[in-house]
Design an enzyme around this catalytic site. Structure first.
Site, PDB file in Angstrom:
ATOM      1  N   ARG A  30      54.849  39.544  55.391  1.00 20.09           N
ATOM      2  CA  ARG A  30      54.603  40.958  55.033  1.00 20.09           C
ATOM      3  C   ARG A  30      55.289  41.373  53.732  1.00 20.09           C
ATOM      4  O   ARG A  30      55.533  42.548  53.491  1.00 20.09           O
ATOM      5  CB  ARG A  30      55.015  41.906  56.157  1.00 20.09           C
ATOM      6  CG  ARG A  30      54.242  41.662  57.425  1.00 20.09           C
ATOM      7  CD  ARG A  30      54.133  42.898  58.277  1.00 20.09           C
ATOM      8  NE  ARG A  30      53.283  42.629  59.414  1.00 20.09           N
ATOM      9  CZ  ARG A  30      53.712  42.190  60.584  1.00 20.09           C
ATOM     10  NH1 ARG A  30      54.997  42.003  60.773  1.00 20.09           N
ATOM     11  NH2 ARG A  30      52.873  41.966  61.552  1.00 20.09           N
ATOM     12  N   LYS A  50      47.691  44.500  40.246  1.00 18.54           N
ATOM     13  CA  LYS A  50      46.503  43.914  40.873  1.00 18.54           C
ATOM     14  C   LYS A  50      46.789  42.454  41.161  1.00 18.54           C
ATOM     15  O   LYS A  50      47.098  41.687  40.255  1.00 18.54           O
ATOM     16  CB  LYS A  50      45.292  44.021  39.939  1.00 18.54           C
ATOM     17  CG  LYS A  50      44.620  45.376  39.968  1.00 18.54           C
ATOM     18  CD  LYS A  50      43.315  45.336  39.196  1.00 18.54           C
ATOM     19  CE  LYS A  50      42.637  46.689  39.223  1.00 18.54           C
ATOM     20  NZ  LYS A  50      41.426  46.714  38.383  1.00 18.54           N
ATOM     21  N   GLU A  75      40.967  41.279  25.601  1.00 15.12           N
ATOM     22  CA  GLU A  75      41.569  42.363  26.403  1.00 15.12           C
ATOM     23  C   GLU A  75      42.288  43.364  25.500  1.00 15.12           C
ATOM     24  O   GLU A  75      42.335  44.559  25.796  1.00 15.12           O
ATOM     25  CB  GLU A  75      42.539  41.797  27.454  1.00 15.12           C
ATOM     26  CG  GLU A  75      41.890  40.955  28.547  1.00 15.12           C
ATOM     27  CD  GLU A  75      41.089  41.756  29.584  1.00 15.12           C
ATOM     28  OE1 GLU A  75      41.000  43.001  29.484  1.00 15.12           O
ATOM     29  OE2 GLU A  75      40.532  41.116  30.504  1.00 15.12           O
ATOM     30  N   LYS A 104      48.335  50.234  28.608  1.00 20.57           N
ATOM     31  CA  LYS A 104      48.016  49.825  29.981  1.00 20.57           C
ATOM     32  C   LYS A 104      48.930  50.527  30.984  1.00 20.57           C
ATOM     33  O   LYS A 104      48.481  51.028  32.014  1.00 20.57           O
ATOM     34  CB  LYS A 104      48.131  48.293  30.111  1.00 20.57           C
ATOM     35  CG  LYS A 104      48.041  47.837  31.554  1.00 20.57           C
ATOM     36  CD  LYS A 104      46.921  46.916  31.873  1.00 20.57           C
ATOM     37  CE  LYS A 104      46.672  46.860  33.372  1.00 20.57           C
ATOM     38  NZ  LYS A 104      46.016  45.683  33.831  1.00 20.57           N
ATOM     39  N   GLU A 144      43.396  52.855  41.069  1.00 22.44           N
ATOM     40  CA  GLU A 144      42.057  52.882  40.473  1.00 22.44           C
ATOM     41  C   GLU A 144      41.088  53.853  41.149  1.00 22.44           C
ATOM     42  O   GLU A 144      39.972  53.502  41.505  1.00 22.44           O
ATOM     43  CB  GLU A 144      41.470  51.453  40.487  1.00 22.44           C
ATOM     44  CG  GLU A 144      40.382  51.265  39.444  1.00 22.44           C
ATOM     45  CD  GLU A 144      39.914  49.826  39.319  1.00 22.44           C
ATOM     46  OE1 GLU A 144      40.681  49.025  38.764  1.00 22.44           O
ATOM     47  OE2 GLU A 144      38.816  49.533  39.790  1.00 22.44           O
ATOM     48  N   ARG A 172      41.993  54.705  35.835  1.00 17.19           N
ATOM     49  CA  ARG A 172      42.210  53.253  35.729  1.00 17.19           C
ATOM     50  C   ARG A 172      40.888  52.487  35.666  1.00 17.19           C
ATOM     51  O   ARG A 172      40.833  51.374  35.143  1.00 17.19           O
ATOM     52  CB  ARG A 172      43.075  52.747  36.899  1.00 17.19           C
ATOM     53  CG  ARG A 172      43.375  51.269  36.767  1.00 17.19           C
ATOM     54  CD  ARG A 172      44.400  50.744  37.724  1.00 17.19           C
ATOM     55  NE  ARG A 172      44.657  49.339  37.448  1.00 17.19           N
ATOM     56  CZ  ARG A 172      45.652  48.647  37.958  1.00 17.19           C
ATOM     57  NH1 ARG A 172      46.501  49.232  38.768  1.00 17.19           N
ATOM     58  NH2 ARG A 172      45.818  47.379  37.661  1.00 17.19           N
ATOM     59  N   ASN A 232      38.241  48.673  33.287  1.00 16.95           N
ATOM     60  CA  ASN A 232      37.216  47.697  33.633  1.00 16.95           C
ATOM     61  C   ASN A 232      36.107  47.624  32.592  1.00 16.95           C
ATOM     62  O   ASN A 232      35.112  46.919  32.788  1.00 16.95           O
ATOM     63  CB  ASN A 232      36.610  48.017  35.005  1.00 16.95           C
ATOM     64  CG  ASN A 232      37.642  47.862  36.096  1.00 16.95           C
ATOM     65  OD1 ASN A 232      38.390  46.891  36.106  1.00 16.95           O
ATOM     66  ND2 ASN A 232      37.716  48.831  36.994  1.00 16.95           N
ATOM     67  N   HIS A 248      34.087  44.499  31.888  1.00 14.12           N
ATOM     68  CA  HIS A 248      34.295  43.575  33.007  1.00 14.12           C
ATOM     69  C   HIS A 248      33.145  43.547  34.012  1.00 14.12           C
ATOM     70  O   HIS A 248      33.053  42.597  34.786  1.00 14.12           O
ATOM     71  CB  HIS A 248      35.599  43.912  33.749  1.00 14.12           C
ATOM     72  CG  HIS A 248      36.821  43.468  32.989  1.00 14.12           C
ATOM     73  ND1 HIS A 248      37.176  44.009  31.777  1.00 14.12           N
ATOM     74  CD2 HIS A 248      37.758  42.514  33.270  1.00 14.12           C
ATOM     75  CE1 HIS A 248      38.291  43.418  31.351  1.00 14.12           C
ATOM     76  NE2 HIS A 248      38.665  42.518  32.234  1.00 14.12           N
ATOM     77  N   HIS A 306      32.659  39.907  34.262  1.00 12.64           N
ATOM     78  CA  HIS A 306      32.966  39.148  35.490  1.00 12.64           C
ATOM     79  C   HIS A 306      31.728  38.416  36.006  1.00 12.64           C
ATOM     80  O   HIS A 306      31.815  37.288  36.485  1.00 12.64           O
ATOM     81  CB  HIS A 306      33.450  40.102  36.593  1.00 12.64           C
ATOM     82  CG  HIS A 306      34.938  40.298  36.583  1.00 12.64           C
ATOM     83  ND1 HIS A 306      35.548  41.324  37.260  1.00 12.64           N
ATOM     84  CD2 HIS A 306      35.932  39.600  35.988  1.00 12.64           C
ATOM     85  CE1 HIS A 306      36.855  41.248  37.065  1.00 12.64           C
ATOM     86  NE2 HIS A 306      37.119  40.224  36.294  1.00 12.64           N
ATOM     87  N   HIS A 308      37.968  33.700  30.721  1.00 14.26           N
ATOM     88  CA  HIS A 308      37.850  35.101  31.132  1.00 14.26           C
ATOM     89  C   HIS A 308      37.669  36.015  29.908  1.00 14.26           C
ATOM     90  O   HIS A 308      36.769  36.860  29.873  1.00 14.26           O
ATOM     91  CB  HIS A 308      39.095  35.511  31.921  1.00 14.26           C
ATOM     92  CG  HIS A 308      39.117  36.950  32.311  1.00 14.26           C
ATOM     93  ND1 HIS A 308      38.273  37.476  33.270  1.00 14.26           N
ATOM     94  CD2 HIS A 308      39.863  37.997  31.851  1.00 14.26           C
ATOM     95  CE1 HIS A 308      38.496  38.780  33.386  1.00 14.26           C
ATOM     96  NE2 HIS A 308      39.458  39.120  32.528  1.00 14.26           N
TER      97      HIS A 308
HETATM   98  N1  GLY Z   1      42.611  44.547  34.454  1.00 12.39           N
HETATM   99  C1  GLY Z   1      42.190  45.831  34.837  1.00 12.39           C
HETATM  100  C2  GLY Z   1      43.236  46.584  35.565  1.00 12.39           C
HETATM  101  O1  GLY Z   1      44.371  46.161  35.650  1.00 12.39           O
HETATM  102  O2  GLY Z   1      42.946  47.635  36.079  1.00 12.39           O
END
Ligand code: GLY
Length: 353
Positions: free
Chosen positions: A116, A138, A180, A218, A228, A232, A236, A239, A243, A257
């Site tokens: 946990r 994330k 990025e 960021k 998010e 946030r 993306n 992406h 992605h 990536h």
């Molecule tokens: N890489 C996108 C984020 O961290 O929200």
């Protein structure tokens, strides 16, 4: 040393040897076991530095993850959990994630689920990791071909960015991180974008001040919306298409990536222009930068069909509709923009031109 404070932890930027890492380990984990999680590259190029510079880490156990997105999966995480059990790791011990996005994403997830939650710190070693993946909590794994479908938000205790690790990287990795960085400029700072597109050499790109600017952007975004729910989502940008392209090619010609994100940026900027949210002039500028820095890929009709199918699985979709981030200007973005298959197909087709 530059310090960036987030709501949950501090980011230190500068030489690791001048950072608080030694004190952090001595003050909090002197009687604890330490695990250093690396991948095959950081074991070869970065691990020695960490172990020789910090006496407290000399006896740390090292766990090596195999390189490659196809290994960012539950079976590998499971074997790490088994190793942690064999080493007798408890909740009071520490996991040190030393690597790029794969190591910090997987390591954060592995640490957060084990018993946990075991504490972890991130030491990103790639440009992409420093400006994006290691920041913001994330963590996660891929599920089959779908990127980052399993995961939790969980923050490190501290994050150390030492740009000297970038000297160990091949050029493709630097270019991947550049995508990025461009994204951060496009969604929130016309000034950063301008500085990035004026860069003349790799040395200028990995200069500390530009990385610092991106990290600050960021952090500012994830701090107000850590899970998010709103702003946030703008991170993306590039992406949704990116992605899907990355996962489409995962089994064949696997592309990095950042390369996939760069193509996604171009496609989503095109959609922004077609929907009359972004001027043609700004779109052309973006297209020009992407096409002169990243190799293009020719998408067949079959590729396009499959990429759209993969976009349908994107975590950010709502009510069965494909949703993405579009630009309203260079330095400003709008999230939750719905797209039709026809629009996406046209954007992917346009990447061929
Ligand atoms: N890489 C996108 C984020 O961290 O929200």
């Amino acid at each position: 040393m530059k310090i960036i404070s987030t709501s949950h932890y501090e980011i230190e930027m500068g030489s690791l040897s001048e950072s608080t890492l030694n004190d952090f380990l001595l003050n909090n984990y002197s009687d604890s076991k330490k695990i250093i999680l690396v991948d095959e590259n950081t074991r070869n190029y970065c691990l020695d530095y960490l172990i020789t510079e910090f006496d407290t880490l000399f006896e740390a156990e090292v766990i090596v993850l195999p390189v490659g997105e196809e290994n960012k999966v539950l079976s590998i995480a499971s074997s790490v959990w088994e190793a942690l059990t064999e080493y007798g790791i408890t909740r009071y011990d520490l996991i040190i994630n030393l690597g790029g996005g794969l190591v910090t994403d997987m390591g954060g997830f592995i640490a957060s689920c084990y018993k946990r939650g075991v504490s972890f710190i991130n030491i990103p070693t790639t440009l992409l990791g420093m400006v994006d993946a290691s920041i913001g909590g994330k963590t996660g794994l891929n599920l089959g071909h779908y990127k980052n479908q399993i995961g939790v938000f969980s923050n490190p205790k501290v994050l150390y960015i030492d740009i000297s690790f970038l000297e160990t990287l091949p050029i493709e990795e630097i270019v991947s991180g550049f995508a990025e960085m461009l994204k951060h400029g496009l969604i929130s700072s016309a000034d950063l974008w301008k500085r990035l597109i004026e860069i003349k050499s790799d040395e200028e790109l990995i200069a500390k001040d530009l990385i610092y600017e991106v990290v600050k952007i960021k952090v500012a975004i994830v701090d107000v919306d850590p899970e998010e729910k709103n702003i946030r989502k703008t991170l993306n940008f590039g992406h949704t298409i990116g992605h899907a392209i990355e996962s489409h090619f995962m089994d064949t010609t696997a592309i990095a990536h950042g390369h996939a994100v760069a193509l996604g940026i171009c496609g989503e900027a095109y959609l922004s222009m077609k929907k009359k949210m972004l001027s043609l002039e700004h779109y052309k500028q973006i297209e020009n930068i992407i096409k002169s820095n990243f190799p293009l890929i020719q998408f067949s009709d079959e590729d396009i069909k499959d990429v759209i199918e993969r976009m349908r699985q994107d975590k950010k979709n709502t009510k069965g509709k494909i949703s993405c981030v579009l630009l309203t200007a260079i330095g400003a973005a709008k999230y939750d923009c719905l797209l039709t298959d026809k629009e996406i197909g046209e954007a992917l087709f346009h990447l061929n031109l």
